[in-house]
Scaffold this active site. Structure first.
Site, PDB file in Angstrom:
ATOM      1  N   ALA A   1      11.877  19.046   3.910  1.00 45.96           N
ATOM      2  CA  ALA A   1      12.308  17.654   3.758  1.00 45.96           C
ATOM      3  C   ALA A   1      11.555  16.732   4.708  1.00 45.96           C
ATOM      4  CB  ALA A   1      13.813  17.542   4.000  1.00 45.96           C
ATOM      5  N   TYR A   2      11.304  17.198   5.913  1.00 49.52           N
ATOM      6  CA  TYR A   2      10.581  16.400   6.904  1.00 49.52           C
ATOM      7  C   TYR A   2       9.165  16.097   6.426  1.00 49.52           C
ATOM      8  CZ  TYR A   2       8.455  15.141  11.392  1.00 49.52           C
ATOM      9  OH  TYR A   2       7.769  14.488  12.401  1.00 49.52           O
ATOM     10  N   GLY A   3       8.449  17.132   5.988  1.00 47.71           N
ATOM     11  CA  GLY A   3       7.078  16.936   5.524  1.00 47.71           C
ATOM     12  C   GLY A   3       7.011  16.036   4.309  1.00 47.71           C
TER      13      GLY A   3
ATOM     14  N   LYS B   1       7.475  12.401   5.362  1.00 50.83           N
ATOM     15  CA  LYS B   1       6.282  11.880   6.021  1.00 50.83           C
ATOM     16  C   LYS B   1       5.159  11.631   5.014  1.00 50.83           C
ATOM     17  CE  LYS B   1       7.626  11.694  10.338  1.00 50.83           C
ATOM     18  NZ  LYS B   1       7.713  10.408  11.075  1.00 50.83           N
TER      19      LYS B   1
END
Length: 264
Positions: free
Chosen positions: A168-170, A173
């Site tokens: 989810a973070y990648g 971003k």
């Protein structure tokens, strides 16, 4: 053909002299380093974050060194909150010239199938929606006051590739990269440059949490980084400061890796 020579000289030689700057996520890590650096380089800086005690500490450190700084408590994931923070900056200083959208969060490392939906929603609301909301408020303020300016968003080297343990973070971003490029196209004709920095391993609280989960992770990350070390937050702040300065006057729509060569 007319050649434009931006005025990037000033009496002090400071990179951001006479700029009114706003920094989100400015209470710690890269954001705090950026606030200190921007003030050192001549900017009047408004720090934005959710924790007043941490904001006050950074502002006190800046003013003790002779810099100009103040703060606004705000949540970038809330439209009214970030709009008020930007408006407060304009009311205090008359305009907005530059902004560094650094606010972001990360959760622990986890395979995708073990991620919780609430964690996905939290990452999405801060790291993606928060940048979108911040940019909207900042662009409106720049256009209505300074007339032209620059914005830098904080992305990640992980936005360029798959992110095992950080799905989810990648993804959020990578969405920031798209917002950056689109805004650069839409608002370049109006005099606003929009870029992003994409840090690699940087010694922030996020990395420290990962190390607490897996003590070997820093060694692993450094082993795939050609410079064989992590960045200090100030090194990322230096790249953001240059992109926001008039010395980068013909640079827009760029997502600049600040990763020690990890993507090479």
């Amino acid at each position: 053909m007319t050649t434009i020579h931006p005025n990037n000289s000033n009496a002090t030689g400071q990179l951001l002299a006479n700029k009114v700057a706003l920094i989100t996520g400015a209470s710690r890590g890269i954001g705090a380093a950026a606030a200190k650096l921007f003030a050192l380089e001549g900017a009047t800086v408004t720090l934005v974050a959710r924790t007043e005690s941490e904001l006050r500490k950074v502002v006190d450190e800046i003013t003790a060194e002779g810099g100009s700084a103040d703060y606004v408590i705000a949540d970038v994931a809330d439209a009214k909150s970030i709009e008020q923070a930007v408006q407060t900056t304009v009311e205090r200083h008359g305009r907005l010239d530059i902004a560094f959208n650094n606010a972001g969060i990360a959760i622990g490392l986890s395979p995708m199938i073990d991620d919780k939906e609430e964690n996905f929603d939290l990452i999405h609301s801060v790291n993606y929606k928060g940048v979108w909301l911040s940019m909207i408020a900042e662009i409106k303020a720049i256009l209505s006051t300074a007339g032209s300016g620059a914005i830098v968003n904080n992305s990640s080297v992980g936005s360029f590739r798959g992110n095992p343990g950080l799905a989810a973070y990648g993804a959020a971003k990578r969405a920031v990269n798209s917002l950056t490029e689109t805004a650069a196209i839409e608002y370049g004709p109006m005099g606003i440059r929009v870029n992003a920095v994409a840090p690699g391993t940087t010694m922030t609280e996020m990395i420290q949490r990962w190390v607490s989960q897996d003590p070997t992770i820093l060694k692993k990350l450094n082993s795939i980084t050609p410079l064989r070390r992590a960045a200090d937050p100030n090194e990322v702040a230096q790249a953001a400061a240059w992109l926001l300065s008039d010395r980068a006057s013909y640079v827009t729509g760029v997502v600049l890796p600040v990763d020690g060569g990890a993507r090479a």
